[in-house]
Design a protein around this motif. Sequence first.
Motif, short mmCIF file in Angstrom:
data_model
loop_
_atom_site.label_atom_id
_atom_site.label_comp_id
_atom_site.label_asym_id
_atom_site.label_seq_id
_atom_site.Cartn_x
_atom_site.Cartn_y
_atom_site.Cartn_z
N UNK A 66 0.83 -1.21 0.00
CA UNK A 66 0.00 0.00 0.00
C UNK A 66 0.86 1.26 0.00
N UNK A 67 1.90 1.27 0.80
CA UNK A 67 2.78 2.44 0.87
C UNK A 67 3.47 2.70 -0.46
N UNK A 68 3.85 1.63 -1.14
CA UNK A 68 4.53 1.77 -2.44
C UNK A 68 3.57 2.15 -3.56
N UNK A 69 2.27 2.03 -3.31
CA UNK A 69 1.24 2.35 -4.31
C UNK A 69 0.23 3.30 -3.68
N UNK A 70 0.60 4.58 -3.57
CA UNK A 70 -0.24 5.53 -2.83
C UNK A 70 -1.66 5.66 -3.37
N UNK A 71 -1.84 5.45 -4.68
CA UNK A 71 -3.20 5.55 -5.22
C UNK A 71 -4.08 4.42 -4.71
N UNK A 72 -3.51 3.24 -4.51
CA UNK A 72 -4.26 2.11 -3.96
C UNK A 72 -4.53 2.36 -2.47
N UNK A 73 -3.53 2.87 -1.78
CA UNK A 73 -3.70 3.18 -0.36
C UNK A 73 -4.78 4.25 -0.17
N UNK A 74 -4.80 5.26 -1.02
CA UNK A 74 -5.83 6.31 -0.92
C UNK A 74 -7.22 5.72 -1.13
N UNK A 75 -7.33 4.81 -2.08
CA UNK A 75 -8.62 4.16 -2.33
C UNK A 75 -9.05 3.30 -1.15
N UNK A 76 -8.11 2.59 -0.54
CA UNK A 76 -8.42 1.77 0.63
C UNK A 76 -8.86 2.64 1.80
N UNK A 77 -8.19 3.77 2.01
CA UNK A 77 -8.57 4.67 3.09
C UNK A 77 -9.94 5.28 2.85
N UNK A 78 -10.22 5.62 1.59
CA UNK A 78 -11.55 6.16 1.25
C UNK A 78 -12.63 5.12 1.51
N UNK A 79 -12.35 3.87 1.13
CA UNK A 79 -13.31 2.79 1.39
C UNK A 79 -13.52 2.60 2.88
N UNK A 80 -12.43 2.67 3.66
CA UNK A 80 -12.55 2.52 5.12
C UNK A 80 -13.44 3.62 5.70
N UNK A 81 -13.26 4.85 5.24
CA UNK A 81 -14.10 5.96 5.73
C UNK A 81 -15.56 5.72 5.35
N UNK A 82 -15.81 5.22 4.15
CA UNK A 82 -17.19 4.95 3.72
C UNK A 82 -17.81 3.84 4.57
N UNK A 83 -17.05 2.81 4.89
CA UNK A 83 -17.55 1.72 5.73
C UNK A 83 -17.88 2.25 7.12
N UNK A 84 -16.97 3.04 7.69
CA UNK A 84 -17.19 3.61 9.01
C UNK A 84 -18.41 4.52 9.05
N UNK A 85 -18.71 5.15 7.90
CA UNK A 85 -19.88 6.03 7.80
C UNK A 85 -21.17 5.23 7.54
N UNK A 86 -21.03 3.91 7.39
CA UNK A 86 -22.21 3.07 7.19
C UNK A 86 -22.64 2.89 5.75
N UNK A 87 -21.77 3.15 4.80
CA UNK A 87 -22.10 3.02 3.38
C UNK A 87 -21.91 1.57 2.94
N UNK A 88 -23.01 0.83 2.72
CA UNK A 88 -22.89 -0.58 2.33
C UNK A 88 -22.49 -0.78 0.87
N UNK A 89 -22.51 0.26 0.07
CA UNK A 89 -22.18 0.09 -1.35
C UNK A 89 -20.70 -0.20 -1.57
N UNK A 90 -19.88 -0.02 -0.54
CA UNK A 90 -18.46 -0.33 -0.64
C UNK A 90 -18.27 -1.80 -0.99
N UNK A 91 -19.16 -2.63 -0.50
CA UNK A 91 -19.01 -4.07 -0.68
C UNK A 91 -19.55 -4.56 -2.02
N UNK A 92 -20.14 -3.70 -2.82
CA UNK A 92 -20.66 -4.09 -4.13
C UNK A 92 -21.98 -4.80 -4.03
N UNK A 93 -22.44 -5.26 -5.16
CA UNK A 93 -23.74 -5.92 -5.24
C UNK A 93 -23.55 -7.43 -5.26
#
Length: 121
Positions: A66-93
Amino acid sequence: MADTIPIYGVRNRIEKNGPAIRDALRPDDRDVFVAELRIALAEADDTLDLDPIAAVVDKWWGQAVLTANPEVEAGALADRRRIEAGDPTVFGATISYPQGDPEITNGQIHDPLGHLRRATA
C-alpha cells in the motif's frame, strides 16, 4: 511498461522479504517492522521455528504494498471511511444466477488474474 497498471491495481510490486518490505515502508512503520522482525529472528534462533518470521513478513507486506502504491492506499482509506460512515455500497452488489453459473453456461471462464478464456472441459 512501467505505466501499465495491472488489473489488480498494483503498479509497484514489493518482494515478500525483509529488506524489500523495510525499504517500502514509511520511517515510523519501518522502525516498528524492524523491531518486530528482530524479535521474530531471535525467537527463530532459539526455537529453530521460522513461523514467527513468516508471520511478521506476512503482517507487514500488505502495508508495504500500500505504501509503495499511494493511489491504492488512498482508495483503501476512502473505502474505510465509507464503511465507518455506514455506506454498504463499498461491498458491491450480490448477484444470484438461478439459471446456473454464467461462466459455465456460456463457456467462458476467468482465470485467477481475471483474464477471460474459453472453457476446455
